[in-house]
Structure formats: structure tokens, C-alpha cells
Design an enzyme around this catalytic site. Structure first.
Site, short mmCIF file in Angstrom:
data_model
loop_
_atom_site.label_atom_id
_atom_site.label_comp_id
_atom_site.label_asym_id
_atom_site.label_seq_id
_atom_site.Cartn_x
_atom_site.Cartn_y
_atom_site.Cartn_z
N HIS A 17 0.92 -1.27 0.04
CA HIS A 17 0.19 -0.02 -0.07
C HIS A 17 0.81 1.41 -0.06
O HIS A 17 0.64 2.22 -0.90
CB HIS A 17 -0.82 0.01 1.19
CG HIS A 17 -1.82 -1.30 1.49
ND1 HIS A 17 -2.30 -1.67 0.19
CD2 HIS A 17 -2.48 -1.68 2.47
CE1 HIS A 17 -3.16 -2.77 0.83
NE2 HIS A 17 -2.97 -2.86 2.08
N LYS A 42 -0.02 -0.40 14.34
CA LYS A 42 -1.37 -0.79 15.04
C LYS A 42 -1.25 -0.37 16.52
O LYS A 42 -0.01 -0.03 17.10
CB LYS A 42 -1.59 -2.06 15.01
CG LYS A 42 -1.85 -2.57 13.45
CD LYS A 42 -2.21 -4.16 13.40
CE LYS A 42 -2.65 -4.46 11.97
NZ LYS A 42 -3.97 -3.76 11.78
#
Length: 597
Positions: free
Chosen positions: A353, A446
Site C-alpha cells: 500500500h 497498530k
């Protein structure tokens, strides 16, 4: 691999396999011969042939033959009759008639609306299909963007009736903006077009039966196109593709196969996967999907850069201090521990990405907006990126804060000694004239302090400052917020109004939700990408050589990260900005992260 030769009038040109040269030359133009990709080569220097060159030279192209075959010169008049077809077969060049990235959706829809299509979703009972694929297909149907005649087939190992299958996907369908009676009516129209077929992915017999079941629909039309969406693990890609090739190709139309990441877990596994797929499918038939390329702000990157003259003169090492690409999630792995522990944050987010975003930020202006021209420039940029090593990274792993915010090692399915990083920051160096010396910082993690995906272009301080701008005010900065709340804003230094000479930072804002009414109904990335597959537009899909270079950039670093001697990732608190070492990494390159809330 033996080269091919083509005669263009009195000249002869050599074509060589791209795969043999991809690390030695940049590849501005390619051609297709016998399902292989070739590059035009003259005197060891690759040369470009654009659409006009092809048109003017087409009447002189006489043949494409093996290396040892002598070809006598062919008079132009004798070759004129089939020149157009010869040129199309030899040169892989976008023509003016091809769909391009910025063609309106109405033009693209009109081109594909009349041709029927069958969409087969492999892995139809899995999470990806239920959460992304079927909702995207329904939304396209709701907005009247699918062909007039279509059918959707779910394919998986699980035994299920058509009614059970429709009930399964019904719970995943929704209308983005307008719900209620119209939405329910469209669902009632959509579900009968969906059916289910159970079978094994490695069984040609099962796919032969699938093909027979499609015949009643396809027999009504002169053309029958088939799209196969692989919502399955990469371990079954080759078997499924082989079964499709043997028993389920479209009998009288195109066959297109959509594959999802991960495309391997390192360079060697990607090359093995690519070799297996390319022996079955041509590159034109493979659509490698990266949903980040379908996001609205990522699509807008080229428009922002190349349609606005204010930015391009500043878009270089002369005015830009750093480029920062940031991805943050405020939650942990949450049920994906088994999958995530095997790949980590680098493979999950950065190698695909965010690297695609980097390529769009750094690439040169393409010759046109046709897919090959765009992807050529991305490949050229990525080939200038210095391969990473472990020294270019800071790795982290989140630790628990309370009973609701467990640490990574406390999650079910994560081994107690796992060294899988949940946070990574790194710095790229791009060795070309535009970007030499400009650090490209990338950060993904995260269990951080917020949800955010941004591109931040930090400009250098004004030389010869006559205002005495205090150090507390940052430099000019262009921020492209990909998610949430899509926006583009420019940070400037301004005088505060009134009887004062105080300087403050101000923003020139473009917030999508207030600037355009259409922003209330921005399509999901999967909608745009599935529509592009149906319409044969490949600008937002990843090419084989592009993906190979992406793995070459990360391969050595991943090998070092996973060696026995590699240090454990640095711990960081759940809900924090990540390890403090990431700040030190930026400082070591003379810059700082600017993504504070």
C-alpha cells in the site's frame, strides 16, 4: 533467451526479453510476441516508440522472426494491407481509443455496458468476499454501473444452496447514502442474479461443471466475458488458475483474473508465484489488486501534481525537505493474529500500500494517462530506490495498557515469543536527479494514538528569512489526508490580523465533505477497482515487473529482521505514538515527524 528481430523499412531492430533486462535498463516501451513481454533495443540502448511512431512505421513492419532467419526487405506497399494488425501484435502501446485513467465513468460505462459478463468469486464464503467483494458488486449495481446483462457466481468448497448463498450475502449488502425502500428494492433485484457452485479449487472437473452451468446465461449472447475474483489464499492461486485455464475460460470473450495480496512473502516466493501464474495466464489477463490505489485521495495524487502548475516547479530536492507517508490504526490485530503474525506490519502495509503511494508521489509525469504509460513511470521511480536493510528501520511491538487494550503477545493465536513487528518506521533514499538527498520517511503501526493515513510534503525553510520566523512555527507543508475525512491542506505562515506583527501558522483547507456534494457518496476503493477490471482499465493495478522491484527493495531487510540474531522489536504502549526510536530515526536524517494530531 534468443532475441527477435523486426524489419522497419531498411532498418532492423532487436527485441529482447524484459525480464532479462529489468535490473539493467529502464523500460519505456514493450511489445507482445507469443505471450512474452519484449523490449525494443538498439545498440544496447533501449529506445521509446510512441503511438505516432508506430503509426508512421506500421506500413514498414514486415515481420517478426527468430534470430537466425533472414528476412528480405519488404516493399512498403506490400505490407500496407496488414500493417495495422501487425503493429498491434508487435508493439504494446496504448492507443487513443484505449480507456484511460481519467475517462469519465459515463464514457467507460458506455464502452462496457452492452457486453455481458459473468463474475465468479472464488472463496465466496470467506471474510474478504463477504466484507468487500459482494458489497462492492451490489453498490455498482445500485448505481447502474454494471453491464446490462451479468451474473455473479460464488464458488467455494463449502456445500450450499443458492438460497443459502443469497441469505449469506444479504447481510453484507448496504446502501452508502440512501437507505430504505429503494435500497430494499435494489437488493431484491440483485440477489436473483447471484448463484452458488461448490467445488475444489484444484479440480478441473469442478470448473468444467461450473462452465457448463454458465452456458444457459452466456448462450443468449454473441460474446461471453468472464471475470474470476480470487478471494482465496495465495497457496491456491496456481491450482485455481490452472483449473480455470483448462476448463473454464470464456469461450468467446475475455477472461480476467483478479488476485489479492499477499503476492508472496519475499522475492523468491513472489517469483515462484509469478512463474506459476505466467505459465497459465498472460500478463494482460492478471489484475493484481491493491485497494489503496482505489482510494479517492490516492487517485487524485497525479491530478494534484501534474494538473496544477503551482506544484510541479517546487516538487524536487530544491524545495522539499522531506516526504512522510504515515499509516496509523488505533486498534490491535483483533482476531487476525494468525494471519498477521506470519507477515507483520512491513509486508501487510508498507511493501504494498504505502510503497504504491510513494511511487505516485515521486514519479515523473507520464506520457499519457493510459495504463502502460503510468505504470512505466512508477517502475522507473522504484528502480531508483535504494534497497533497504535492517539499519534503515525501527521496529516496534505494542504492549498492553489494561484489560480492554491487551498487548500483542496477550492476543490469542500469538506465540509468547513472537518477534513480529506491529510498528515499523523506515527511511527511503531515491537516487535520481529530482530526489537525491531528500529522505522519504514511512511509518505504519497498530494500536497507536489515532486512525490516520496521510502524505505529508514538508518544504524547506525560506532562505534569507527577513521576518525572524520563530522555530516553533513549522515549515510550509502540503498534507494529503487519505483517511479518515479526506482532505488536502497547505500549511502557511501568516501575520495575525490586527495591530500586531505576530506570525502564526495557518491552513489553506480543502475538505472533501464540505467542498463537494459528491463527497457524501465517495465509492469504496473496491468498487472503483472492480469496475476497472470489467472495463479493462489497468492503471490502478500492479504490473509484474513493478511488484518484482517492490520485493527487491524490501527483501534484504525482511531477511535480516527474521534472522535469529535480529533484535526484538522495541515495546511501545497501546495508544501511544509508537517507539521513541522512530523519532531518533527521523532526527538522524535531519528532519522530524510532523504528524502530531
Amino acid at each position: 533467451v534468443s532475441p527477435l528481430h523486426a524489419s522497419l523499412g531498411s532498418r532492423r531492430y532487436t527485441f529482447v526479453r524484459r525480464s532479462a533486462l529489468v535490473t539493467d535498463f529502464q523500460c519505456p516501451r514493450v511489445c507482445r510476441v507469443s505471450n512474452h513481454t519484449w523490449i525494443r533495443k538498439k545498440s544496447s540502448v533501449l529506445v521509446s516508440m510512441n503511438a505516432d511512431d508506430v503509426a508512421s512505421a506500421a506500413v514498414e513492419i514486415s515481420s517478426v522472426v527468430s534470430e537466425n532467419t533472414t528476412v528480405p526487405p519488404t516493399p512498403p506497399k506490400a505490407a500496407a494491407a496488414d500493417a495495422k494488425s501487425n503493429a498491434e501484435q508487435v508493439m504494446r502501446v496504448s492507443s487513443a481509443k484505449d480507456m484511460s485513467l481519467m475517462d469519465s465513468v459515463h464514457k467507460r460505462r458506455a464502452a462496457a455496458k452492452k457486453e455481458p459478463v459473468t463474475i465468479v468469486v472464488l472463496g465466496a464464503s470467506g471474510d474478504l468476499a463477504k466484507k468487500k467483494t459482494f458489497p462492492a458488486l451490489f453498490s455498482l449495481f445500485y448505481h447502474d454501473l454494471l453491464p446490462e446483462s451479468f451474473q455473479i457466481i460464488g464458488f467455494a468448497r463449502r456445500k450450499m444452496s443458492n438460497d443459502d448463498f443469497r441469505e449469506l450475502i444479504l447481510g453484507t449488502l448496504k446502501c452508502r447514502v440512501i437507505d430504505g425502500e429503494r435500497c430494499a428494492k435494489k437488493m431484491e433485484e440483485f440477489l436473483p442474479k447471484c448463484a452458488y457452485y461448490a467445488g475444489a479449487y484444484d479440480s478441473p472437473d469442478a470448473f468444467s461443471g461450473l462452465g457448463d452451468s454458465l452456458a444457459s446465461f452466456e448462450s443468449q449472447f454473441d460474446v461471453s466475458n468472464r471475470m474470476f475474483y480470487f478471494a482465496v489464499p495465495p497457496s491456491v492461486f496456481q491450482a485455481a488458475a490452472s483449473s480455470i485455464h483448462e476448463a473454464a475460460r470464456a469461450p468467446k470473450g475475455w477472461t480476467r483474473v483478479v488476485v489479492e495480496k499477499p503476492f508472496g512473502r519475499d522475492l523468491a516466493s513472489y517469483e515462484a508465484l509469478q512463474d506459476s501464474l505466467s505459465s497459465i495466464l498472460s500478463e494482460d489477463e492478471i489484475y493484481r489488486i491493491d485497494h489503496y490505489l482505489g482510494k479517492e485521495l490516492v487517485q487524485n495524487m497525479m491530478t494534484l501534481r501534474f494538473a496544477n502548475s503551482v506544484f510541479e516547479p517546487l516538487w524536487s530536492k530544491h524545495y522539499i525537505e522531506s516526504v512522510q507517508i504515515v499509516f496509523k490504526e488505533p486498534f490491535g490485530v483483533e482476531g487476525r493474529a494468525g494471519y498477521f503474525n506470519d507477515i507483520g506490519i512491513v509486508r501487510d502495509i508498507m511493501q504494498n500500500h504505502l510503497l504504491q503511494v510513494l511511487a505516485l508521489v515521486g514519479m515523473e509525469v507520464p506520457v499519457s494517462l493510459h495504463s502502460e504509460d503510468i505504470r512505466n513511470e512508477k517502475v522507473k521511480l522504484l528502480r531508483c530506490v535504494k534497497p533497504l536493510s535492517l539499519d534503515d528501520f525501527v521496529l516496534g511491538q505494542y504492549k498492553g495498557k489494561d484489560a480492554k487494550s491487551l498487548g500483542y503477545l496477550d492476543d490469542d493465536g500469538v506465540p509468547s515469543n513472537s518477534r513480529t513487528p506491529t510498528f515499523a518506521a523506515c527511511v527511503f533514499a531515491i537516487n535520481n536527479r529530482r530526489w537525491d538527498g531528500v529522505p522519504f520517511l514511512m511509518k505504519a503501526g497498530k494500536a497507536l494514538d489515532e486512525r490516520k493515513a496521510e502524505i505529508r510534503v514538508v518544504f524547506k525553510p525560506t532562505p534569507g528569512d527577513i521576518f525572524g520566523v520563530p522555530n516553533t512555527i513549522r515549515h510550509n507543508e502540503l498534507v494529503i489526508r487519505v483517511q479518515p475525512d479526506e482532505a488536502i491542506y497547505l500549511k502557511i505562515i501568516s501575520k495575525v490580523p490586527g495591530l500586531t506583527s505576530r506570525l502564526e501558522e495557518a491552513r489553506l483547507n480543502l475538505f472533501y465533505r464540505t467542498a463537494w456534494e459528491e463527497s457524501m457518496d465517495i465509492p469504496d476503493a473496491y468498487e472503483r477497482l472492480i469496475l476497472d477490471v470489467i472495463q479493462g482499465e489497468k492503471s490502478l493495478f500492479i504490473r509484474d515487473d513493478e511488484l518484482q522491484i517492490a520485493w527487491q527493495i524490501f527483501d534484504q531487510a525482511l531477511l535480516e529482521m527474521e534472522s535469529e540474531s535480529a533484535p526484538r522489536p522495541d515495546p511501545y504502549a497501546y495508544g501511544s505514538r509508537g517507539p521513541i526510536e522512530a523519532e531518533r530515526l527521523a532526527y538522524s536524517h535531519g528532519v522530524k515527524w510532523t504528524d502530531e494530531p
